[in-house]
Design a protein around this motif. Sequence first.
Motif, PDB file in Angstrom:
ATOM      1  N   LEU A   7     -16.938  -3.882   2.443  1.00 53.94           N
ATOM      2  CA  LEU A   7     -15.816  -3.837   1.497  1.00 53.94           C
ATOM      3  C   LEU A   7     -15.919  -2.567   0.660  1.00 53.94           C
ATOM      4  N   GLY A   8     -14.904  -1.717   0.773  1.00 55.25           N
ATOM      5  CA  GLY A   8     -14.881  -0.454   0.038  1.00 55.25           C
ATOM      6  C   GLY A   8     -15.130   0.713   0.976  1.00 55.25           C
ATOM      7  N   GLY A  13     -19.328   3.131   1.160  1.00 52.00           N
ATOM      8  CA  GLY A  13     -18.894   2.129   2.141  1.00 52.00           C
ATOM      9  C   GLY A  13     -18.743   2.719   3.534  1.00 52.00           C
ATOM     10  N   ASP A  31     -10.469  -1.425   2.865  1.00 54.60           N
ATOM     11  CA  ASP A  31     -10.137  -0.781   1.582  1.00 54.60           C
ATOM     12  C   ASP A  31      -8.633  -0.900   1.370  1.00 54.60           C
ATOM     13  N   SER A 221      -6.046  -5.187   0.544  1.00 54.14           N
ATOM     14  CA  SER A 221      -6.707  -5.515  -0.706  1.00 54.14           C
ATOM     15  C   SER A 221      -7.606  -6.739  -0.507  1.00 54.14           C
ATOM     16  N   THR A 238      -7.932 -11.222   2.593  1.00 54.77           N
ATOM     17  CA  THR A 238      -7.352  -9.931   2.208  1.00 54.77           C
ATOM     18  C   THR A 238      -5.829 -10.041   2.243  1.00 54.77           C
ATOM     19  N   ILE A 250     -20.980  -5.301  -0.137  1.00 54.66           N
ATOM     20  CA  ILE A 250     -20.121  -4.926  -1.265  1.00 54.66           C
ATOM     21  C   ILE A 250     -20.398  -3.452  -1.586  1.00 54.66           C
ATOM     22  N   LEU A 252     -18.022  -1.482  -3.350  1.00 56.63           N
ATOM     23  CA  LEU A 252     -16.745  -1.321  -4.051  1.00 56.63           C
ATOM     24  C   LEU A 252     -16.858  -0.429  -5.291  1.00 56.63           C
ATOM     25  N   TRP A 255     -15.626  -1.148  -8.880  1.00 56.59           N
ATOM     26  CA  TRP A 255     -14.976  -2.465  -8.806  1.00 56.59           C
ATOM     27  C   TRP A 255     -15.931  -3.562  -8.304  1.00 56.59           C
ATOM     28  N   ALA A 256     -17.178  -3.218  -8.036  1.00 56.90           N
ATOM     29  CA  ALA A 256     -18.120  -4.208  -7.482  1.00 56.90           C
ATOM     30  C   ALA A 256     -18.378  -5.350  -8.467  1.00 56.90           C
ATOM     31  N   ALA A 259     -15.696  -7.966  -8.385  1.00 54.07           N
ATOM     32  CA  ALA A 259     -15.644  -8.728  -7.126  1.00 54.07           C
ATOM     33  C   ALA A 259     -16.766  -9.763  -7.064  1.00 54.07           C
TER      34      ALA A 259
END
Length: 411
Positions: A7-8, A13, A31, A221, A238, A250, A252, A255-256, A259
């Motif tokens: 994710l990311g 990522g 992403d 998303s 998603t 993860i 992200l 933004w981790a 999440a």
Amino acid sequence: MKTAIVLGAGMVGVATALDLQDRGFKVTLVDRRPPGRETSFGNAGIIQSESVEPYAMPRGIRELFDIATGRSNDVVYALRELPGHLGPLLRYWWHSEKGRHRAISTSYASLIAQAAGTHDQLIRRAGADNLIQRSGYRTLYRSTAKFEEGLRKAEEIRAAFGTKFRALTADETLAEEPGLTSAGAGAIHWAEPWTVASPGDLVSAYAALFEREGGTFVEASVEELRQSVSGEEWLVRTSAGLLNARHVVIALGVWASGALKPLGLNFPMVLKRGYHAHYASPRPLGHTTMDTENGYVLAPMRAGTRITTGAHLTLPGKPPVYRQLERAERAAGELMALGDRVEDTPWSGTRPCMPDMLPVIGPAPRHRNLWLNFGHGHQGFTLGPASAKLLGALIEGVRPAVEPSPFRADR
Ligand SMILES: Cc1cc2nc3c(=O)[nH]c(=O)nc-3n(C[C@H](O)[C@H](O)[C@H](O)COP(=O)(O)OP(=O)(O)OC[C@H]3O[C@@H](n4cnc5c(N)ncnc54)[C@H](O)[C@@H]3O)c2cc1C
């Protein structure tokens, strides 16, 4: 079949997805934007193998006074926002104490030592050599006192880590860099870093390599993350539908933390926003150069001369404050013919900084097959491929090249 979802699709990522694919995993990379369009897009583009020490918070009375009174251009903040991030900031300050910072730097240096080599492999495989300049970068000093202080620090770093540099007088700097109209008291030329003409394009090139070699990129998303009832799989809801795999990573960036909260995992970060703008300079610099006393970087890029700023300590969703960029613009005008701004609106993005300055790389503390790779602060663009290799080895269950314990989530 070994399966993983990453994710990311920033530098961290994308590099993680490639590493897992190299280890025989079937990988899906997710992403909400095309790869490399957020923080990994807007940075100064330095692959900083010289940066063996993570960026500590100033602790000297003079430096703190300059920040508090708004005289420093390295760090700005709004007093009314401070309560919103005081906890992680205080921990950052605590970890910045000399002895603690030295211990942290030893771990950091072990990871950054892998940065250039791991990038190099990807650059070659991705055919991205045209984006890379392998001739170092410079830190420029306006005053003799700061230049001498910078040289003392550089000598310490060379003695401890073998980092290569040479000192340039103002005249030597001007002779080597015809785009400069003034060089202050002189510069340090750090020999080992590489610079990238378009950081976002390097991430895109790595992502294209991932897809060419069989990986799947899903532009969607991430809405929810949960373990299957058997506990054997992870389910990712998603905007483009449900995905499932045995392992989830993860990556992200900033933004981790958000999440991971619904899973009961708490990773407060220090959020250091930075800004950039490009300028159509008539005589661009040959080397990326930091104007040390004014807290910004001048990076010659495809889109023009990119100015990147220091840290704006702010909270998510707060409006941009261009004070640092405007000050940097004025200071840069004393060093070179900067030219007109290329874009109407400057870019902004946030460095994901952990309070102890080390990225989180390894298993989640309580959830099986949930893996973490975030919090790379000031050097995530540099550290992406090296962190990917470390995490990939842990997921595969083989011995990594770097001691993993300093980076564990439960350190
Ligand atoms: C001004 C500035 C200058 C810098 N200069 C340098 C430098 O010279 N060298 C260096 O090494 N580092 C530098 N950095 C730091 C570096 O840019 C970051 O550490 C790095 O980009 C972090 O990479 P990342 O992959 O962790 O995060 P990101 O690149 O931000 O990637 C995270 C991804 O997650 C995605 N995402 C988030 N939420 C969701 C969701 N719900 N669903 C789907 N996708 C989601 C985002 O779209 C994004 O693509 C700089 C940073 C700044 C701000």
